[in-house]
Design a protein around this motif. Sequence first.
Motif, PDB file in Angstrom:
ATOM      1  N   ILE B  58     -13.718  -3.426   1.049  1.00 23.13           N
ATOM      2  CA  ILE B  58     -12.682  -2.660   0.348  1.00 23.13           C
ATOM      3  C   ILE B  58     -11.514  -2.320   1.294  1.00 23.13           C
ATOM      4  CG2 ILE B  58     -13.843  -0.421   0.752  1.00 23.13           C
ATOM      5  CD1 ILE B  58     -11.920  -1.350  -2.443  1.00 23.13           C
ATOM      6  N   HIS B  59     -11.823  -2.181   2.581  1.00 25.07           N
ATOM      7  CA  HIS B  59     -10.753  -1.847   3.528  1.00 25.07           C
ATOM      8  C   HIS B  59      -9.744  -2.986   3.672  1.00 25.07           C
ATOM      9  CE1 HIS B  59     -13.795  -3.995   5.849  1.00 25.07           C
ATOM     10  NE2 HIS B  59     -12.806  -4.383   6.633  1.00 25.07           N
ATOM     11  N   THR B  60     -10.099  -4.182   3.205  1.00 22.24           N
ATOM     12  CA  THR B  60      -9.162  -5.306   3.318  1.00 22.24           C
ATOM     13  C   THR B  60      -8.265  -5.420   2.080  1.00 22.24           C
ATOM     14  OG1 THR B  60     -10.594  -6.947   2.237  1.00 22.24           O
ATOM     15  CG2 THR B  60     -10.906  -6.620   4.611  1.00 22.24           C
ATOM     16  N   LEU B  61      -8.527  -4.603   1.076  1.00 20.03           N
ATOM     17  CA  LEU B  61      -7.726  -4.691  -0.152  1.00 20.03           C
ATOM     18  C   LEU B  61      -6.323  -4.153   0.129  1.00 20.03           C
ATOM     19  CD1 LEU B  61      -7.478  -5.224  -3.206  1.00 20.03           C
ATOM     20  CD2 LEU B  61      -8.356  -2.922  -3.594  1.00 20.03           C
ATOM     21  N   ARG B  62      -5.368  -5.040   0.065  1.00 12.29           N
ATOM     22  CA  ARG B  62      -3.998  -4.650   0.425  1.00 12.29           C
ATOM     23  C   ARG B  62      -3.266  -3.997  -0.743  1.00 12.29           C
ATOM     24  NH1 ARG B  62      -3.492 -10.064   3.110  1.00 12.29           N
ATOM     25  NH2 ARG B  62      -2.502 -10.682   1.184  1.00 12.29           N
ATOM     26  N   HIS B  63      -3.592  -4.413  -1.943  1.00 11.12           N
ATOM     27  CA  HIS B  63      -2.857  -3.910  -3.102  1.00 11.12           C
ATOM     28  C   HIS B  63      -3.838  -3.246  -4.076  1.00 11.12           C
ATOM     29  CE1 HIS B  63       0.472  -6.215  -1.551  1.00 11.12           C
ATOM     30  NE2 HIS B  63      -0.256  -7.313  -1.599  1.00 11.12           N
ATOM     31  N   PRO B  64      -3.987  -1.930  -3.978  1.00 17.54           N
ATOM     32  CA  PRO B  64      -4.933  -1.244  -4.862  1.00 17.54           C
ATOM     33  C   PRO B  64      -4.694  -1.554  -6.335  1.00 17.54           C
ATOM     34  CG  PRO B  64      -4.133   0.261  -3.197  1.00 17.54           C
ATOM     35  CD  PRO B  64      -3.332  -0.995  -3.041  1.00 17.54           C
ATOM     36  N   ARG B  65      -3.435  -1.832  -6.678  1.00 17.04           N
ATOM     37  CA  ARG B  65      -3.151  -2.091  -8.086  1.00 17.04           C
ATOM     38  C   ARG B  65      -3.653  -3.458  -8.539  1.00 17.04           C
ATOM     39  NH1 ARG B  65       2.498   1.001  -9.424  1.00 17.04           N
ATOM     40  NH2 ARG B  65       1.648   3.042  -8.935  1.00 17.04           N
ATOM     41  N   ARG B  66      -4.181  -4.232  -7.637  1.00 15.28           N
ATOM     42  CA  ARG B  66      -4.768  -5.516  -8.022  1.00 15.28           C
ATOM     43  C   ARG B  66      -6.297  -5.435  -7.981  1.00 15.28           C
ATOM     44  NH1 ARG B  66      -0.738  -6.018  -9.751  1.00 15.28           N
ATOM     45  NH2 ARG B  66       1.086  -7.220  -9.179  1.00 15.28           N
ATOM     46  N   LEU B  67      -6.818  -4.234  -8.056  1.00 16.58           N
ATOM     47  CA  LEU B  67      -8.261  -4.055  -7.871  1.00 16.58           C
ATOM     48  C   LEU B  67      -9.097  -4.897  -8.849  1.00 16.58           C
ATOM     49  CD1 LEU B  67     -10.599  -2.586  -6.461  1.00 16.58           C
ATOM     50  CD2 LEU B  67     -10.363  -0.749  -8.130  1.00 16.58           C
ATOM     51  N   ALA B  68      -8.738  -4.881 -10.116  1.00 16.52           N
ATOM     52  CA  ALA B  68      -9.554  -5.602 -11.105  1.00 16.52           C
ATOM     53  C   ALA B  68      -9.545  -7.109 -10.818  1.00 16.52           C
ATOM     54  CB  ALA B  68      -9.053  -5.321 -12.519  1.00 16.52           C
ATOM     55  N   SER B  69      -8.360  -7.649 -10.502  1.00 14.37           N
ATOM     56  CA  SER B  69      -8.280  -9.081 -10.200  1.00 14.37           C
ATOM     57  C   SER B  69      -9.063  -9.400  -8.933  1.00 14.37           C
ATOM     58  CB  SER B  69      -6.817  -9.502 -10.013  1.00 14.37           C
ATOM     59  OG  SER B  69      -6.096  -9.274 -11.192  1.00 14.37           O
ATOM     60  N   TRP B  70      -8.979  -8.510  -7.977  1.00 15.77           N
ATOM     61  CA  TRP B  70      -9.699  -8.697  -6.717  1.00 15.77           C
ATOM     62  C   TRP B  70     -11.215  -8.698  -6.961  1.00 15.77           C
ATOM     63  CZ3 TRP B  70     -12.484  -5.118  -3.449  1.00 15.77           C
ATOM     64  CH2 TRP B  70     -12.639  -5.545  -2.134  1.00 15.77           C
ATOM     65  N   VAL B  71     -11.661  -7.753  -7.754  1.00 17.78           N
ATOM     66  CA  VAL B  71     -13.092  -7.682  -8.076  1.00 17.78           C
ATOM     67  C   VAL B  71     -13.519  -8.947  -8.809  1.00 17.78           C
ATOM     68  CG1 VAL B  71     -14.751  -6.498  -9.584  1.00 17.78           C
ATOM     69  CG2 VAL B  71     -13.275  -5.168  -8.081  1.00 17.78           C
ATOM     70  N   TYR B  72     -12.656  -9.420  -9.689  1.00 15.32           N
ATOM     71  CA  TYR B  72     -12.970 -10.663 -10.408  1.00 15.32           C
ATOM     72  C   TYR B  72     -13.182 -11.802  -9.415  1.00 15.32           C
ATOM     73  CZ  TYR B  72     -12.429 -14.961 -12.973  1.00 15.32           C
ATOM     74  OH  TYR B  72     -12.652 -16.214 -13.464  1.00 15.32           O
ATOM     75  N   ILE B  73     -12.250 -11.935  -8.481  1.00  9.93           N
ATOM     76  CA  ILE B  73     -12.317 -13.070  -7.542  1.00  9.93           C
ATOM     77  C   ILE B  73     -13.538 -12.946  -6.626  1.00  9.93           C
ATOM     78  CG2 ILE B  73     -11.125 -14.217  -5.635  1.00  9.93           C
ATOM     79  CD1 ILE B  73      -8.483 -13.386  -6.998  1.00  9.93           C
TER      80      ILE B  73
END
Lengths: 218, 219
Positions: B58-73
């Motif tokens: 989670i610390h590598t997530l640069r754009h919190p607003r892309r959380l759902a897409s990130w979780v999908y990937i």
Amino acid sequence: MDRRHPTREQIARLVLSPDAADRALRAHLEECSTCARLAASIKRSADLLAEARLSSVPRELAEQTLLGLMHQLSEKAAGQSAGAPSTEDRPGAYERLTGSLREVWAALVADSLQTHAAPCRSGTPPPRMLLFETEELAITISLCPGEGADRRDIKGQVVPKEGTGLPRDGLVLAVQGDQQWQSPVSAFGEFRLEAIGAGADDVSILLGDTRVRLRLPA
Amino acid sequence: MTREQLVAGLKAGEESAWRLFIQDYGRMIYAVATRLGLAGPERDDLFQEACLSVLESIHTLRHPRRLASWVYIVTYRLGIDAIRRRRPEAPVEDWAVLLESNPTAVIEPTALGDLERLEEIAQVLDCLAEMDQRCRSLLQALYLEEPRPTYEEISRHQGIPMGSIGPTRARCLEKLGNLLQDLSGEGAKPSSRRRGHPLSEAGVPPRVSRRRGRSGHDG
């Protein structure tokens, strides 16, 4: 063609309830690319949102995963404070999270009901003593009234029936609805949960690859 | 709780944030696992593996607003790994080529379409999180809340007159459509990503090492 553009709401109504749309509006959309694009955009958004109500995760799986994640975090915190190897390097942590937790229920084998002689703290009644057992473990628990209304303190100790060792990094969790309290298990098997909700009767003790569950009596 | 607050809570290891994550974003993880054709213990395994991967990266997530897409990937990638583990004899290189050149050899054609749709749903959830509070809460109430509230309840809770719900919904859906279009313009269109390797995209967390005694997982 009617050159007066329909309102956004009229277009939305056509998209969301096609049967209700009048013929003139349809005809307009067929010839006006601006309104047709707006209709397509609204439809796409509405369709995706309509499908976005995804099925919820089975409760047991969600709870077990949350427990595992909390355990993982507490191990990480303990590792950082003690200068221990990172969680990733420790054997078993991943296994403990990903579904290999062996669940064992501890049975209540003794309940003092009547309180123990020694008081919890000055001015409070003595604790109620409980003894739980699994095939491998004995768990003693003392229940005292906690600070605040409908609160109680739990002090306990888990010991193996044979041998002396307990797995490292044990963790005790008590759950009441969305609330959760947790305590590490010391090297001597001791743990302490303070001011937990009186209804937090679902207690889990995570030891190695085992989750020992017990239900506190009312 | 805003998306930024949630991500901050996840990074800080707050239990309430993780509980909310599992409740809200767990659905996406579970849906990816299901649409990949996993069931029973395999699906549960992927669910927990994905949650653990999120925790560890989670610390590598640069754009919190892309959380759902990130979780999908994240879940999609782990799911592909899970499917690959069924055929441990296949060399990793061959598998990657196969997945890129002919994904239906790995995933059922209908499932592939379902997954692409799910990725679009993840994007719409991300766009929803970017909207102003009025639009966000109205669309959530109209489309996502369970049980589905009545118009009277929506009017009362949102402070919107009954007669304004329709026009406001139309305006909010249009805004959402614009945000989705902007996102597609950024090159995040699902179909364009599917052709390449969806897992090598910037912002996707690094693989987490596993110790399950299975070979070829990290290839």
